[in-house]
Design an enzyme around this catalytic site. Sequence first.
Site, PDB file in Angstrom:
ATOM      1  N   ASP A 337       0.856  -1.185   0.000  1.00  0.00           N
ATOM      2  CA  ASP A 337       0.000   0.000   0.000  1.00  0.00           C
ATOM      3  C   ASP A 337       0.889   1.231   0.000  1.00  0.00           C
ATOM      4  OD1 ASP A 337       0.957  -0.258   2.545  1.00  0.00           O
ATOM      5  OD2 ASP A 337      -0.924   0.172   3.559  1.00  0.00           O
ATOM      6  N   ASP A 626      -2.286  -1.763   6.327  1.00  0.00           N
ATOM      7  CA  ASP A 626      -2.523  -1.311   7.698  1.00  0.00           C
ATOM      8  C   ASP A 626      -3.997  -1.140   8.006  1.00  0.00           C
ATOM      9  OD1 ASP A 626      -3.078   0.841   6.109  1.00  0.00           O
ATOM     10  OD2 ASP A 626      -1.758   2.258   7.135  1.00  0.00           O
TER      11      ASP A 626
END
Length: 907
Positions: A337, A626
């Site tokens: 990400d 996350d």
Amino acid sequence: MKSEVEYSGLSESEVLASRERYGENILTPPARTPMWKLFLEKFSDPIIRILLIALLLSVAVAVYHIATGEAGMSALFEPAGIVLAILLATVVGFLFEMSAAKKFDILNQVNDDLPVKVIRGGHMLEIPKREIVVGDIVMLNAGDEIPADGILLSAVSVQVNESSLTGEPMATKTTIEADFDKEATYPSNAVMNGSTMLGGYGVMQVTQVGDATEYGKVYTGSQIENNTQTPLDKQLNTLASFITKASYIIAAVIFIARTVIYLTEHPVIDWLLFGSYLLSTAMIAVTVIVVAVPEGLPMSVTLSLAMSMKRMLANNNLVRKMHACETMGAASVICTDKTGTLTQNQMRVHEAAFDYIPESGVEDIIFESIAANSTAHLDEAAGSVKVLGNPTEGALLLWLADRGVDYAALRRHAEVIEQLTFSTERKYMATVVQSPLLNHRVLYVKGAPEYVMNFCSDRVTSSGNVPMTDSRPMLEEKLLQYQNQAMRTLGFAYALVEPDEVCFIAGHLAPHIKLTFLGITAIADPVRKEVPAAVSDCLNAGIKVKIVTGDTPATAREIARQISLWTPEDGDRNIIIGPEFAALDDKTLLERIPDLKVIARARPMDKERLVRLLQSQDEVVAVTGDGTNDAPALNAAQVGLSMGDGTSVAKEASDITIIDNSFGSITKAVLWGRSLYRNIQKFILFQMTINVAACLIVLIGAFLGTESPLTVTQMLWVNLIMDTFAALALASLPPDERVMRDKPRHLNDNIVTRPMAGGIIGTGIAFVLLLFGLLQYFKHVDITSLAQFDLSLFFTHFFNFAPVPGGLTRYELTLFFSIFVFLQFWNMFNAKAFGNVQSAFDRLASCKGFLWVTLIILAGQILIVSLGGALFSVTPLQPMDWVYIFVATSAVLWIGEIYRLIRRWIA
């Protein structure tokens, strides 16, 4: 404390009814596997399984030897050694994983008791988050965590951080349908559990709680067991299968051949003697199977993994699942990400273009403008600066802090008279303050530069105020430059206003207001300093990196450019957006995936689908994430890497938690994983060489009718060297940066490579020939010291199979035992040098564990021979014989060094 409000909310009876119908606002905790079951799972390792079989066979052999009187209770030492190897391999791994689980639980604590402001029975109350029910009216302010899913009843400049669900760090929410963002993942009037209020304030009505929320659905899905087999599991399965088949074949050959030989030599069969012979032959065959099993391999693997877990924690990698250490080294694709991993997850001012004269006092005006015309705050209580509120406004406050300006003092002294908060419809924020700096009432405006410039008549420049029409083209050129770099831009302006002057009409600046333009800022979430080098290391190591983010294509592509992933040659084929990705069928995507570097506007299932497709092409996939939205992909990947400050959902779905959130730590995990795998290969090379030699000695002895020159207790010491000590020595070797030059190994590669197989067979045969020659020499020449060794007689007696009365003396057997041990001792140095290491002496000083083990083996062998006596069937050797053995057997190392030198010259 209660206060009257305009909403009535639920009554106490309605709260109870809602809780009964929809449940509590808590997430069902992940089902924890019982400890006893986790321990038993360690016995599912393929090598452990064949060790258990070897244990049964070893017990049978020991019982046979004791029953026939060929050996005493010392025959049980071999099965005891196997039991010890099994327990060490299973218990060590279990204890290390339990330790990691405890650290993880501390890191992953969830607070369900956070206070939430709700309206019930017409009064505002503060209740714990867990007590929220469907239908509750919740008050939301900047900085609040949204406690459940709901619909906004009212919203004033509401902005939320939805990155935990969508990857979007800032989404604007509104109740005005005309302003809804049709491309948003969730409706513009919906706020979701796990999101955080960045700015504004609002009122929501709860529609879903607990597991029924979007956060809860992904959390529940993340608990599905990940049965993806690791590359090491596959390779150890293959090795175990090969060892089992090879040992059975050799055992069968021995049994059949010895039976045929007996029948040929005994035309008339004495069935009693033949039965005894067959039983003896069966025991020899079983011994081959036991000898062939690499007892120390599971312990070596476990020790390597356990030591790597401990050391990786020092490098900010908390490993929850032991095999993830090694699997990370096999990664061929990393799907990462953007926010928080590649970037700092904190908006910062990249550049401030304020073209002013400091002496004029305009600098102070800019500082006051930023401080007073803002709703954000900086929290410095925890020792580190944290932005509370809108991250873009927070970036401006951080910019002030970097210059030693106390924004709080400026804001405190500049009394706010009126304020228009930022809205997507206005595109600007405006605040009227009583400025102590100018001793006048001042209007400060900030917002989208193209909007703010429309209100300006002048611009402050180094040569004084100039008409806006003259300077606007230059400003627009600079804005275009910033926007091409996917940065957020803000324009700043001010005007002196009179106390009775109307500044705002119907929620907008009054038409007569003429502002003076101060300048612009470019704001971005900066790339972490270590990331470009770390990404470069991954690319050089043959690992493909793909950015999967919920952010815009322009921002994602710019970040990819800054980390040198995106090159000038890349184009539309290298980037795709989520909706387009979802619309393509698997066949088309499989053709497209190798070229993809960026997937923007990605949704949770896009990331998981990408992982599945990559795995179908035999890629070993590591995924970073996350947010709750990352959990499905984290769970599907061979290695899931969650961030230390990520959501509990993401961490539960992952194998490794990157405590410092840095991609640089991920690269270190690859380094550790590859080095660990290489260390395991080194141990296999070392131990399989001894196993091949031992099998061949038993095989030759079976046909020549000779007994083993090594006693059971001596073999126990040899096994201790092969298993425990060698495992410790080779598992403790530090990581080697040179492994990052290699390409990722293929998923279906054998752990025993061709060079390893050549080394195992070649060295094993060489050892057998040397040891067999020594036995033949000792049979025919009475040796009392190696000083009388005659090389010509060695070759003369090599093929002399004539029986010799009296057999070998204890001194000769002690010499043979010591030479056998020292051959393995020096071969351990050759095993250390396996791979792209130039010499066994390379970085030897830094291999403290290895050096300590070598000293223990040396001291142990000398002590056993000197003091072992009848227990080890040895007698003390003359001091010069130790020198001869040490020097002569070191040829094993020097031959290896010459071979490595020649290989370097050829290369």
